[in-house]
Design an enzyme around this catalytic site. Sequence first.
Site, PDB file in Angstrom:
ATOM      1  N   CYS A 120       0.841  -1.191   0.000  1.00 33.35           N
ATOM      2  CA  CYS A 120       0.000   0.000   0.000  1.00 33.35           C
ATOM      3  C   CYS A 120       0.877   1.242   0.000  1.00 33.35           C
ATOM      4  CB  CYS A 120      -1.005  -0.009   1.146  1.00 33.35           C
ATOM      5  SG  CYS A 120      -0.507   0.842   2.628  1.00 33.35           S
ATOM      6  N   GLU A 121       0.434   2.218  -0.775  1.00 32.03           N
ATOM      7  CA  GLU A 121       1.267   3.413  -0.957  1.00 32.03           C
ATOM      8  C   GLU A 121       1.251   4.328   0.258  1.00 32.03           C
ATOM      9  OE1 GLU A 121      -0.444   5.096  -4.512  1.00 32.03           O
ATOM     10  OE2 GLU A 121      -1.794   6.396  -3.382  1.00 32.03           O
ATOM     11  N   HIS A 122       0.341   4.043   1.207  1.00 33.86           N
ATOM     12  CA  HIS A 122       0.284   4.913   2.390  1.00 33.86           C
ATOM     13  C   HIS A 122       1.271   4.483   3.460  1.00 33.86           C
ATOM     14  CE1 HIS A 122      -3.944   5.027   0.708  1.00 33.86           C
ATOM     15  NE2 HIS A 122      -3.488   6.236   0.521  1.00 33.86           N
ATOM     16  N   HIS A 123       1.396   3.171   3.656  1.00 34.11           N
ATOM     17  CA  HIS A 123       2.244   2.676   4.750  1.00 34.11           C
ATOM     18  C   HIS A 123       3.409   1.818   4.259  1.00 34.11           C
ATOM     19  CE1 HIS A 123      -1.831   3.358   6.513  1.00 34.11           C
ATOM     20  NE2 HIS A 123      -1.115   3.925   7.469  1.00 34.11           N
ATOM     21  N   GLN A 181      -5.602  -0.301  -3.756  1.00 32.96           N
ATOM     22  CA  GLN A 181      -6.307  -1.404  -4.431  1.00 32.96           C
ATOM     23  C   GLN A 181      -7.170  -0.868  -5.580  1.00 32.96           C
ATOM     24  OE1 GLN A 181      -7.912  -4.444  -1.808  1.00 32.96           O
ATOM     25  NE2 GLN A 181      -9.497  -4.881  -3.328  1.00 32.96           N
ATOM     26  N   HIS A 192      -5.396  -6.003   3.746  1.00 36.34           N
ATOM     27  CA  HIS A 192      -4.374  -4.962   3.902  1.00 36.34           C
ATOM     28  C   HIS A 192      -3.722  -5.090   5.274  1.00 36.34           C
ATOM     29  CE1 HIS A 192      -5.474  -2.338   0.344  1.00 36.34           C
ATOM     30  NE2 HIS A 192      -6.378  -3.304   0.330  1.00 36.34           N
ATOM     31  N   CYS A 224      -1.863  -3.123   6.688  1.00 41.92           N
ATOM     32  CA  CYS A 224      -1.880  -1.865   7.449  1.00 41.92           C
ATOM     33  C   CYS A 224      -3.157  -1.744   8.279  1.00 41.92           C
ATOM     34  CB  CYS A 224      -1.713  -0.654   6.532  1.00 41.92           C
ATOM     35  SG  CYS A 224      -3.047  -0.429   5.356  1.00 41.92           S
TER      36      CYS A 224
HETATM   37  N1  LIG Z   1      -8.886   3.545  -0.315  1.00 42.77           N
HETATM   38  C1  LIG Z   1      -7.797   2.867   0.084  1.00 42.77           C
HETATM   39  N2  LIG Z   1      -7.309   3.118   1.303  1.00 42.77           N
HETATM   40  C2  LIG Z   1      -6.226   2.403   1.671  1.00 42.77           C
HETATM   41  C3  LIG Z   1      -5.621   1.436   0.890  1.00 42.77           C
HETATM   42  N3  LIG Z   1      -4.595   0.917   1.580  1.00 42.77           N
HETATM   43  C4  LIG Z   1      -4.572   1.547   2.749  1.00 42.77           C
HETATM   44  N4  LIG Z   1      -5.555   2.458   2.828  1.00 42.77           N
HETATM   45  C5  LIG Z   1      -5.979   3.398   3.871  1.00 42.77           C
HETATM   46  O1  LIG Z   1      -5.229   4.577   3.778  1.00 42.77           O
HETATM   47  C6  LIG Z   1      -5.601   5.345   4.892  1.00 42.77           C
HETATM   48  C7  LIG Z   1      -4.506   6.281   5.298  1.00 42.77           C
HETATM   49  O2  LIG Z   1      -5.074   7.096   6.284  1.00 42.77           O
HETATM   50  P1  LIG Z   1      -4.289   8.184   7.144  1.00 42.77           P
HETATM   51  O3  LIG Z   1      -5.230   8.728   8.164  1.00 42.77           O
HETATM   52  O4  LIG Z   1      -3.629   9.144   6.201  1.00 42.77           O
HETATM   53  O5  LIG Z   1      -3.116   7.333   7.798  1.00 42.77           O
HETATM   54  P2  LIG Z   1      -3.085   6.606   9.236  1.00 42.77           P
HETATM   55  O6  LIG Z   1      -3.125   7.631  10.329  1.00 42.77           O
HETATM   56  O7  LIG Z   1      -1.899   5.705   9.232  1.00 42.77           O
HETATM   57  O8  LIG Z   1      -4.454   5.782   9.225  1.00 42.77           O
HETATM   58  P3  LIG Z   1      -4.883   4.465  10.044  1.00 42.77           P
HETATM   59  O9  LIG Z   1      -4.559   3.287   9.178  1.00 42.77           O
HETATM   60  O10 LIG Z   1      -6.350   4.633  10.254  1.00 42.77           O
HETATM   61  O11 LIG Z   1      -4.083   4.447  11.325  1.00 42.77           O
HETATM   62  C8  LIG Z   1      -6.013   4.341   5.962  1.00 42.77           C
HETATM   63  O12 LIG Z   1      -7.394   4.516   6.203  1.00 42.77           O
HETATM   64  C9  LIG Z   1      -5.779   2.983   5.297  1.00 42.77           C
HETATM   65  O13 LIG Z   1      -6.714   1.999   5.693  1.00 42.77           O
HETATM   66  C10 LIG Z   1      -6.175   1.203  -0.397  1.00 42.77           C
HETATM   67  O14 LIG Z   1      -5.721   0.373  -1.178  1.00 42.77           O
HETATM   68  N5  LIG Z   1      -7.264   1.940  -0.737  1.00 42.77           N
HETATM   69 ZN   LIG Z   2      -1.710   1.054   4.200  1.00 39.13          ZN
END
Ligand SMILES: Nc1nc2c(ncn2[C@@H]2O[C@H](COP(=O)(O)OP(=O)(O)OP(=O)(O)O)[C@@H](O)[C@H]2O)c(=O)[nH]1
Ligand SMILES: [Zn+2]
Length: 218
Positions: free
Chosen positions: A103-106, A144, A172, A174
Amino acid sequence: MDAVVQHPFARVPIPAPKPQPAPQRKPSREEAEAAVRTLIAWAGDDPTREGLLDTPKRVVKAYEELFAGYGMSASEALERVFEDVQGYDDMVVLRDIPYFSHCEHHMVPFYGKAHVAYYPSNGVVGLSKIARVLDVFAKRLQTQEALTAQIVEAIDDNLKPRGVAVMIEGEHMCMSMRGIHKQGVSTVTTQFTGVFRDDPAEQVRFITLARGGVASPR
Ligand SMILES: Nc1nc2c(ncn2[C@@H]2O[C@H](COP(=O)(O)OP(=O)(O)OP(=O)(O)O)[C@@H](O)[C@H]2O)c(=O)[nH]1
Ligand SMILES: [Zn+2]
């Protein structure tokens, strides 16, 4: 605020052209390994202890494999088309293709199964090529949703089929090993073009086949 250039005859300010970002330089292997040492220290361990000495090398090597998609091309994978299919004109479905992505966020993994179908128009591609297209995009930093859309677009652009359907299921990490700590949640994404988008009965046939059922004939 953006700089503006006032044209002498213009009534409204014309925005100055946006400076284009310089092409990114790919960091060297040594720089990437140094970044891993920094992260190890940040995590709280000692990157110079024996067990961790070769870890940066291994991580960088693993990244080459995990993110190989940046060096792969979907168009190349879909280049070869077999036209002689003896009149076959129904959908081709590959179900349960396993994938691993990040995942590009974590930058932690998400993984699961993809189901891909297309309605051939000018022939078919080798079955493995559909799985290759999945890997081209899965082996990158992803969401995704984007993964789903990119597979659809690649098949649509390269094969010009009568329709493409993609359904992806993913867990996921994360969400399961950190953050909200919910294990076993399956995220399902779908995208359809052509006959799959226009005809709900075709969507049902695809979803039934993707779920392992027997679809009723057209
Ligand atoms: N729509 C979508 N969201 C994703 C995907 N992979 C991870 N995420 C979400 O990306 C979001 C990032 O949210 P942020 O609030 O910026 O980051 P965070 O504080 O680490 O969020 P938490 O996971 O809720 O602790 C999270 O809600 C993840 O569940 C994906 O493939 N699609
Ligand atoms: Zn993630």
